[in-house]
Design a protein around this motif. Structure first.
Motif, PDB file in Angstrom:
ATOM      1  N   GLN A 163       0.848  -1.181   0.000  1.00 20.80           N
ATOM      2  CA  GLN A 163       0.000   0.000   0.000  1.00 20.80           C
ATOM      3  C   GLN A 163       0.887   1.235   0.000  1.00 20.80           C
ATOM      4  OE1 GLN A 163      -2.772   0.038   3.223  1.00 20.80           O
ATOM      5  NE2 GLN A 163      -3.727   1.972   2.590  1.00 20.80           N
ATOM      6  N   VAL A 164       0.548   2.175  -0.875  1.00 19.78           N
ATOM      7  CA  VAL A 164       1.334   3.401  -0.993  1.00 19.78           C
ATOM      8  C   VAL A 164       1.245   4.199   0.296  1.00 19.78           C
ATOM      9  CG1 VAL A 164       1.575   5.566  -2.249  1.00 19.78           C
ATOM     10  CG2 VAL A 164       0.898   3.479  -3.467  1.00 19.78           C
ATOM     11  N   GLN A 165       2.374   4.727   0.724  1.00 21.42           N
ATOM     12  CA  GLN A 165       2.386   5.639   1.858  1.00 21.42           C
ATOM     13  C   GLN A 165       2.970   6.976   1.411  1.00 21.42           C
ATOM     14  OE1 GLN A 165       4.375   3.789   5.212  1.00 21.42           O
ATOM     15  NE2 GLN A 165       2.439   2.948   5.950  1.00 21.42           N
ATOM     16  N   LEU A 166       2.257   8.040   1.726  1.00 20.83           N
ATOM     17  CA  LEU A 166       2.684   9.392   1.387  1.00 20.83           C
ATOM     18  C   LEU A 166       2.626  10.247   2.651  1.00 20.83           C
ATOM     19  CD1 LEU A 166       0.551   9.830  -1.859  1.00 20.83           C
ATOM     20  CD2 LEU A 166       2.970   9.227  -1.740  1.00 20.83           C
ATOM     21  N   LEU A 187       8.110   5.736 -11.460  1.00 17.90           N
ATOM     22  CA  LEU A 187       7.104   5.417 -12.478  1.00 17.90           C
ATOM     23  C   LEU A 187       5.814   6.207 -12.307  1.00 17.90           C
ATOM     24  CD1 LEU A 187       7.440   1.524 -12.716  1.00 17.90           C
ATOM     25  CD2 LEU A 187       8.579   3.284 -14.079  1.00 17.90           C
ATOM     26  N   PHE A 188       5.633   6.805 -11.130  1.00 17.24           N
ATOM     27  CA  PHE A 188       4.361   7.443 -10.800  1.00 17.24           C
ATOM     28  C   PHE A 188       4.345   8.914 -11.198  1.00 17.24           C
ATOM     29  CE2 PHE A 188       1.717   4.808  -7.824  1.00 17.24           C
ATOM     30  CZ  PHE A 188       2.426   3.634  -7.976  1.00 17.24           C
ATOM     31  N   THR A 189       3.199   9.372 -11.692  1.00 18.05           N
ATOM     32  CA  THR A 189       2.928  10.804 -11.723  1.00 18.05           C
ATOM     33  C   THR A 189       2.607  11.233 -10.300  1.00 18.05           C
ATOM     34  OG1 THR A 189       2.159  10.916 -14.004  1.00 18.05           O
ATOM     35  CG2 THR A 189       1.296  12.559 -12.482  1.00 18.05           C
ATOM     36  N   MET A 190       3.256  12.297  -9.867  1.00 19.16           N
ATOM     37  CA  MET A 190       3.054  12.818  -8.520  1.00 19.16           C
ATOM     38  C   MET A 190       2.440  14.209  -8.607  1.00 19.16           C
ATOM     39  SD  MET A 190       4.166  10.367  -6.650  1.00 19.16           S
ATOM     40  CE  MET A 190       4.104  11.196  -5.062  1.00 19.16           C
ATOM     41  N   GLY A 191       1.777  14.592  -7.534  1.00 18.39           N
ATOM     42  CA  GLY A 191       1.175  15.911  -7.587  1.00 18.39           C
ATOM     43  C   GLY A 191       0.740  16.429  -6.239  1.00 18.39           C
ATOM     44  N   TRP A 192       0.220  17.637  -6.289  1.00 22.76           N
ATOM     45  CA  TRP A 192      -0.334  18.319  -5.117  1.00 22.76           C
ATOM     46  C   TRP A 192      -1.725  18.830  -5.436  1.00 22.76           C
ATOM     47  CZ3 TRP A 192       2.166  18.355  -0.486  1.00 22.76           C
ATOM     48  CH2 TRP A 192       3.522  18.028  -0.479  1.00 22.76           C
ATOM     49  N   TYR A 193      -2.630  18.616  -4.512  1.00 23.20           N
ATOM     50  CA  TYR A 193      -3.951  19.200  -4.514  1.00 23.20           C
ATOM     51  C   TYR A 193      -4.094  20.005  -3.227  1.00 23.20           C
ATOM     52  CZ  TYR A 193      -5.700  16.332  -8.410  1.00 23.20           C
ATOM     53  OH  TYR A 193      -5.921  15.765  -9.642  1.00 23.20           O
ATOM     54  N   ARG A 194      -5.127  20.823  -3.187  1.00 21.62           N
ATOM     55  CA  ARG A 194      -5.414  21.556  -1.958  1.00 21.62           C
ATOM     56  C   ARG A 194      -6.913  21.681  -1.766  1.00 21.62           C
ATOM     57  NH1 ARG A 194      -3.295  27.643  -3.693  1.00 21.62           N
ATOM     58  NH2 ARG A 194      -5.003  28.136  -5.153  1.00 21.62           N
ATOM     59  N   CYS A 214      -0.692  15.524  -0.965  1.00 21.70           N
ATOM     60  CA  CYS A 214       0.155  14.876  -1.961  1.00 21.70           C
ATOM     61  C   CYS A 214      -0.626  13.729  -2.593  1.00 21.70           C
ATOM     62  CB  CYS A 214       1.411  14.350  -1.266  1.00 21.70           C
ATOM     63  SG  CYS A 214       2.584  13.492  -2.330  1.00 21.70           S
ATOM     64  N   VAL A 215      -0.431  13.523  -3.892  1.00 21.11           N
ATOM     65  CA  VAL A 215      -1.117  12.437  -4.584  1.00 21.11           C
ATOM     66  C   VAL A 215      -0.104  11.674  -5.445  1.00 21.11           C
ATOM     67  CG1 VAL A 215      -1.756  13.847  -6.583  1.00 21.11           C
ATOM     68  CG2 VAL A 215      -3.109  11.832  -6.005  1.00 21.11           C
ATOM     69  N   ALA A 216      -0.285  10.360  -5.479  1.00 21.09           N
ATOM     70  CA  ALA A 216       0.497   9.496  -6.361  1.00 21.09           C
ATOM     71  C   ALA A 216      -0.472   8.789  -7.297  1.00 21.09           C
ATOM     72  CB  ALA A 216       1.290   8.480  -5.554  1.00 21.09           C
ATOM     73  N   LYS A 217      -0.236   8.917  -8.591  1.00 25.84           N
ATOM     74  CA  LYS A 217      -1.143   8.321  -9.586  1.00 25.84           C
ATOM     75  C   LYS A 217      -0.492   7.062 -10.146  1.00 25.84           C
ATOM     76  CE  LYS A 217      -3.460  12.622 -10.871  1.00 25.84           C
ATOM     77  NZ  LYS A 217      -4.827  12.150 -10.559  1.00 25.84           N
ATOM     78  N   ARG A 218      -1.141   5.923  -9.919  1.00 27.87           N
ATOM     79  CA  ARG A 218      -0.598   4.650 -10.350  1.00 27.87           C
ATOM     80  C   ARG A 218      -0.539   4.599 -11.873  1.00 27.87           C
ATOM     81  NH1 ARG A 218      -3.294  -0.294  -7.469  1.00 27.87           N
ATOM     82  NH2 ARG A 218      -4.974   0.059  -8.972  1.00 27.87           N
ATOM     83  N   PRO A 219       0.595   4.226 -12.423  1.00 29.58           N
ATOM     84  CA  PRO A 219       0.736   4.288 -13.886  1.00 29.58           C
ATOM     85  C   PRO A 219      -0.158   3.318 -14.634  1.00 29.58           C
ATOM     86  CG  PRO A 219       2.677   3.292 -12.862  1.00 29.58           C
ATOM     87  CD  PRO A 219       1.855   3.855 -11.759  1.00 29.58           C
ATOM     88  N   SER A 220      -0.502   2.176 -14.039  1.00 30.98           N
ATOM     89  CA  SER A 220      -1.270   1.166 -14.771  1.00 30.98           C
ATOM     90  C   SER A 220      -2.708   1.608 -15.029  1.00 30.98           C
ATOM     91  CB  SER A 220      -1.264  -0.154 -14.000  1.00 30.98           C
ATOM     92  OG  SER A 220      -1.810   0.013 -12.705  1.00 30.98           O
ATOM     93  N   ASP A 221      -3.310   2.277 -14.041  1.00 28.62           N
ATOM     94  CA  ASP A 221      -4.724   2.626 -14.187  1.00 28.62           C
ATOM     95  C   ASP A 221      -5.062   4.022 -13.696  1.00 28.62           C
ATOM     96  OD1 ASP A 221      -5.817   0.603 -11.315  1.00 28.62           O
ATOM     97  OD2 ASP A 221      -4.448   2.304 -11.487  1.00 28.62           O
ATOM     98  N   GLY A 222      -4.045   4.783 -13.295  1.00 33.58           N
ATOM     99  CA  GLY A 222      -4.296   6.145 -12.849  1.00 33.58           C
ATOM    100  C   GLY A 222      -4.913   6.259 -11.478  1.00 33.58           C
ATOM    101  N   TRP A 262      -3.426   9.014  -1.634  1.00 35.91           N
ATOM    102  CA  TRP A 262      -3.354  10.337  -1.019  1.00 35.91           C
ATOM    103  C   TRP A 262      -2.614  10.307   0.304  1.00 35.91           C
ATOM    104  CZ3 TRP A 262      -5.312  14.446  -3.669  1.00 35.91           C
ATOM    105  CH2 TRP A 262      -6.184  14.151  -4.727  1.00 35.91           C
ATOM    106  N   GLY A 263      -1.932  11.398   0.576  1.00 27.89           N
ATOM    107  CA  GLY A 263      -1.403  11.615   1.903  1.00 27.89           C
ATOM    108  C   GLY A 263      -2.475  12.212   2.796  1.00 27.89           C
ATOM    109  N   LYS A 264      -2.108  12.453   4.062  1.00 26.38           N
ATOM    110  CA  LYS A 264      -3.075  12.972   5.027  1.00 26.38           C
ATOM    111  C   LYS A 264      -3.186  14.486   4.977  1.00 26.38           C
ATOM    112  CE  LYS A 264      -2.781   9.072   8.179  1.00 26.38           C
ATOM    113  NZ  LYS A 264      -2.534   8.613   9.564  1.00 26.38           N
TER     114      LYS A 264
END
Length: 117
Positions: A1-4, A31-38, A95-103, A107-109
């Motif tokens: 499980q992804v941890q951010l 391999l992951f697209t990473m990003g930030w939301y608010r 913070c968000v990590a988008k899985r490359p296989s299916d997008g 999310w982080g906390k």
């Protein structure tokens, strides 16, 4: 499980700067697209910036020219440098990590950024 795990939030005056960090684990980070939301109080979560494993970064119009997203694949970390902060930037930043296989998103906390006028 992804941890951010996000860090770097805090209280800053308008016009100031902060740098957010997001440390990822349990993924092949490069391999992951990473990003930030608010998400501001009473508002929906919105995109701030995305950085793919290669290629062009994406920014919300409201932060273009002020925020810069970057990544360090050796440290499994994505950063958000925020300059010229405005009170309307006040929000919890996720913070968000988008899985490359299916997008699929992981999310982080979140970390709170408060900009005082």
């Amino acid at each position: 499980q992804v941890q951010l795990v996000e860090s770097g939030g805090g209280l800053v005056q308008a016009g100031g700067s902060l740098r957010l960090s997001c440390a990822a684990s349990r993924i092949i980070f490069s391999l992951f697209t990473m990003g930030w939301y608010r998400q501001a109080p009473g508002k929906e979560r919105e995109l701030v910036a995305l950085i793919p494993r290669s290629g062009t970064t994406t920014y919300a119009d409201s932060v273009k020219g002020r925020f810069t997203i970057s990544r360090d694949n050796a440290r499994n970390t994505v950063y958000l440098q925020m300059n010229s902060l405005k009170p309307e930037d006040t929000a919890v930043y996720y913070c968000v990590a988008k899985r490359p296989s299916d997008g699929m998103d992981s999310w982080g906390k979140g970390t709170l950024v408060t900009v005082s006028s």
